[in-house]
Design a protein around this motif. Structure first.
Motif, PDB file in Angstrom:
ATOM      1  N   ARG A 195      55.289  61.666  72.223  1.00  0.00           N
ATOM      2  CA  ARG A 195      54.995  61.067  70.935  1.00  0.00           C
ATOM      3  C   ARG A 195      54.144  61.990  70.066  1.00  0.00           C
ATOM      4  O   ARG A 195      54.388  62.154  68.878  1.00  0.00           O
ATOM      5  CB  ARG A 195      54.235  59.785  71.206  1.00  0.00           C
ATOM      6  N   GLN A 196      53.145  62.599  70.699  1.00  0.00           N
ATOM      7  CA  GLN A 196      52.235  63.466  69.953  1.00  0.00           C
ATOM      8  C   GLN A 196      52.980  64.700  69.436  1.00  0.00           C
ATOM      9  O   GLN A 196      52.748  65.141  68.307  1.00  0.00           O
ATOM     10  CB  GLN A 196      51.076  63.882  70.874  1.00  0.00           C
ATOM     11  N   HIS A 197      53.877  65.224  70.258  1.00  0.00           N
ATOM     12  CA  HIS A 197      54.670  66.374  69.803  1.00  0.00           C
ATOM     13  C   HIS A 197      55.530  65.989  68.607  1.00  0.00           C
ATOM     14  O   HIS A 197      55.664  66.751  67.648  1.00  0.00           O
ATOM     15  CB  HIS A 197      55.570  66.887  70.938  1.00  0.00           C
ATOM     16  N   LEU A 198      56.093  64.812  68.651  1.00  0.00           N
ATOM     17  CA  LEU A 198      56.954  64.397  67.548  1.00  0.00           C
ATOM     18  C   LEU A 198      56.132  64.150  66.280  1.00  0.00           C
ATOM     19  O   LEU A 198      56.573  64.441  65.170  1.00  0.00           O
ATOM     20  CB  LEU A 198      57.739  63.142  67.935  1.00  0.00           C
TER      21      LEU A 198
ATOM     22  N   THR B 114      52.723  77.346  71.744  1.00  0.00           N
ATOM     23  CA  THR B 114      53.636  77.102  70.622  1.00  0.00           C
ATOM     24  C   THR B 114      54.852  76.258  71.032  1.00  0.00           C
ATOM     25  O   THR B 114      55.756  76.051  70.228  1.00  0.00           O
ATOM     26  CB  THR B 114      54.127  78.430  70.002  1.00  0.00           C
ATOM     27  N   TYR B 115      54.819  75.779  72.248  1.00  0.00           N
ATOM     28  CA  TYR B 115      55.886  74.912  72.765  1.00  0.00           C
ATOM     29  C   TYR B 115      56.329  73.839  71.754  1.00  0.00           C
ATOM     30  O   TYR B 115      57.526  73.670  71.494  1.00  0.00           O
ATOM     31  CB  TYR B 115      55.359  74.296  74.067  1.00  0.00           C
ATOM     32  N   PRO B 116      55.380  73.118  71.134  1.00  0.00           N
ATOM     33  CA  PRO B 116      55.820  72.060  70.213  1.00  0.00           C
ATOM     34  C   PRO B 116      56.509  72.603  68.955  1.00  0.00           C
ATOM     35  O   PRO B 116      57.254  71.874  68.311  1.00  0.00           O
ATOM     36  CB  PRO B 116      54.528  71.344  69.825  1.00  0.00           C
TER      37      PRO B 116
ATOM     38  N   THR C 147      67.208  62.794  62.596  1.00  0.00           N
ATOM     39  CA  THR C 147      66.225  61.860  62.043  1.00  0.00           C
ATOM     40  C   THR C 147      65.735  60.896  63.119  1.00  0.00           C
ATOM     41  O   THR C 147      64.795  60.155  62.907  1.00  0.00           O
ATOM     42  CB  THR C 147      66.826  61.060  60.877  1.00  0.00           C
ATOM     43  N   ARG C 148      66.391  60.900  64.247  1.00  0.00           N
ATOM     44  CA  ARG C 148      66.008  60.005  65.346  1.00  0.00           C
ATOM     45  C   ARG C 148      65.842  60.816  66.614  1.00  0.00           C
ATOM     46  O   ARG C 148      66.748  61.577  66.978  1.00  0.00           O
ATOM     47  CB  ARG C 148      67.112  58.982  65.623  1.00  0.00           C
ATOM     48  N   VAL C 149      64.708  60.653  67.253  1.00  0.00           N
ATOM     49  CA  VAL C 149      64.448  61.417  68.467  1.00  0.00           C
ATOM     50  C   VAL C 149      63.996  60.469  69.579  1.00  0.00           C
ATOM     51  O   VAL C 149      62.873  59.966  69.548  1.00  0.00           O
ATOM     52  CB  VAL C 149      63.371  62.491  68.221  1.00  0.00           C
ATOM     53  N   PRO C 150      64.883  60.199  70.535  1.00  0.00           N
ATOM     54  CA  PRO C 150      64.459  59.353  71.646  1.00  0.00           C
ATOM     55  C   PRO C 150      63.486  60.114  72.534  1.00  0.00           C
ATOM     56  O   PRO C 150      63.826  61.178  73.040  1.00  0.00           O
ATOM     57  CB  PRO C 150      65.767  59.040  72.398  1.00  0.00           C
ATOM     58  N   VAL C 151      62.285  59.623  72.636  1.00  0.00           N
ATOM     59  CA  VAL C 151      61.278  60.291  73.468  1.00  0.00           C
ATOM     60  C   VAL C 151      60.454  59.263  74.210  1.00  0.00           C
ATOM     61  O   VAL C 151      60.342  58.112  73.790  1.00  0.00           O
ATOM     62  CB  VAL C 151      60.292  61.148  72.635  1.00  0.00           C
ATOM     63  N   GLY C 152      59.874  59.699  75.279  1.00  0.00           N
ATOM     64  CA  GLY C 152      58.926  58.866  76.013  1.00  0.00           C
ATOM     65  C   GLY C 152      57.558  58.987  75.367  1.00  0.00           C
ATOM     66  O   GLY C 152      57.335  59.828  74.479  1.00  0.00           O
ATOM     67  N   GLU C 153      56.671  58.161  75.837  1.00  0.00           N
ATOM     68  CA  GLU C 153      55.297  58.122  75.352  1.00  0.00           C
ATOM     69  C   GLU C 153      54.668  59.527  75.370  1.00  0.00           C
ATOM     70  O   GLU C 153      53.949  59.904  74.454  1.00  0.00           O
ATOM     71  CB  GLU C 153      54.530  57.182  76.297  1.00  0.00           C
TER      72      GLU C 153
END
Ligand code: TRP
Length: 333
Positions: free
Chosen positions: A149-152, A125-127, A140-146
């Protein structure tokens, strides 16, 4: 002003992959957005760890972040577990999160495969907790690495499911993918990670840094000193783009493509630039480490500010869910 949220695990020490890939972007965003930066200790406990070490890991991470340029007067820097609303919202979001989607998360599958004796429900359930992190603050903006991406993408799906069921509550957060070139591990494989040992810690000694750089993978087609190389496929050149000035980068490109310089020369130049940056960070870190109360105060103040926002969100959420009629948490009893 739009809100940015991002999180980092309290690994104890930042490495250049975190610094170049994430933290520098965070620093750049703090002037343009309302930023929340969170040390996600509740995510970290899904892995085996030593509780006695956790306070130090968190503190060191806070020191490193500030030394790298996170300014707690601009951004809200805080520790996830200091704001219990994260876990409360996570439970509520779990009720609209499709079980099947969680099972499809590549990070869950990877972690389960790597550590078959530790497949716990928290890992699964981490995500959802990650979704709660972002949505509590209306980011509304989430800086993330590749890799995130799937979690976002799942966060966005949770928002759609939630809004469909309980009415328009959350905006779908967008990833802020960085435009920075992709940095591979020093072994030239995959991404930099502390556990894989293919990166350089921000606190590593100069001699150790050189040992690692000297062994770092370069353009694989450049087998001999006399072969010209291609900087555009060389991970060491990618690092020059961060740590060396334009003139130095041009010299490297010219020297490499004509075999005028060898990989070791190129790495010596890189070392110069890298040590310059890392030593500057180290000086700020030493100043901060000498004032432990200051770090505690910064984190406590961050938690207070974060919590004020989180509480308001939860009041609205409880009302949406019809869970607000029998006593407000924290005011009864
Ligand atoms: N899971 C992220 C990572 O390991 C950290 C994280 C937790 C995060 N909550 C977040 C990132 C919310 C972005 C937004 O890198």
């Amino acid at each position: 002003m739009e809100t940015v949220f991002s999180g980092i695990q309290p690994s104890g020490e930042l490495h250049i992959g975190n610094y170049l890939g994430a933290v520098r972007t965070w620093v750049a965003l703090q002037d343009q957005y309302r930023c929340f930066y969170c040390i996600v200790d509740l995510h970290a406990i899904t892995q085996p760890y030593e509780p006695a070490e956790m306070p130090r890991r968190i503190r060191e991470m806070a020191i490193d972040l500030i030394a790298c340029g996170i300014d707690p007067t601009k951004a809200t820097l805080f520790v996830q577990s200091a704001v219990p609303e994260h876990t409360e919202l996570a439970w509520m979001l779990a009720s609209v999160t499709p079980f099947g989607e969680l099972g499809r998360m590549t990070q869950f599958k990877d972690k389960s495969e790597r550590n078959p004796e530790n497949i716990n429900a928290g890992l699964f359930t981490y995500p959802v907790l990650q979704a709660a992190d972002v949505l509590l603050y209306g980011a509304t903006r989430v800086p993330v690495g590749e890799d995130q991406r799937q979690h976002l993408e799942l966060v966005r799906e949770i928002v759609r499911k939630w809004n469909a069921r309980f009415g328009d509550t959350f905006a779908e957060p967008q990833p802020l993918l960085s435009s920075t070139p992709k940095i591979l591990g020093l072994d030239g494989q995959g991404k930099m990670s502390k556990s894989l040992g293919n990166t350089i810690g921000l606190r590593e000694a100069d001699a150790k840094i050189w040992d690692k750089l000297r062994a770092a993978a370069t353009d694989p087609a450049r087998a001999r000193r006399t072969d010209p190389g291609d900087p555009d496929v060389c991970n060491v050149f990618t690092l020059h783009r961060f740590f060396s000035d334009d003139k130095r980068q041009q010299d490297v490109r010219a020297g490499c493509t004509t075999a005028g310089i060898g990989c070791i020369d190129c790495k010596k130049w890189l070392l110069e630039g890298m040590l310059g940056d890392l030593q500057r960070i180290a000086r700020r870190r030493d100043e901060l480490a000498a004032q432990p109360h200051k770090i505690d105060e910064i984190l406590a103040d961050g938690a207070r500010r974060a919590r004020a926002v989180a509480r308001e969100t939860m009041t609205r959420i409880r009302a949406r869910l019809g869970l607000d009629a029998h006593g407000e948490p924290g005011t009864t009893g």
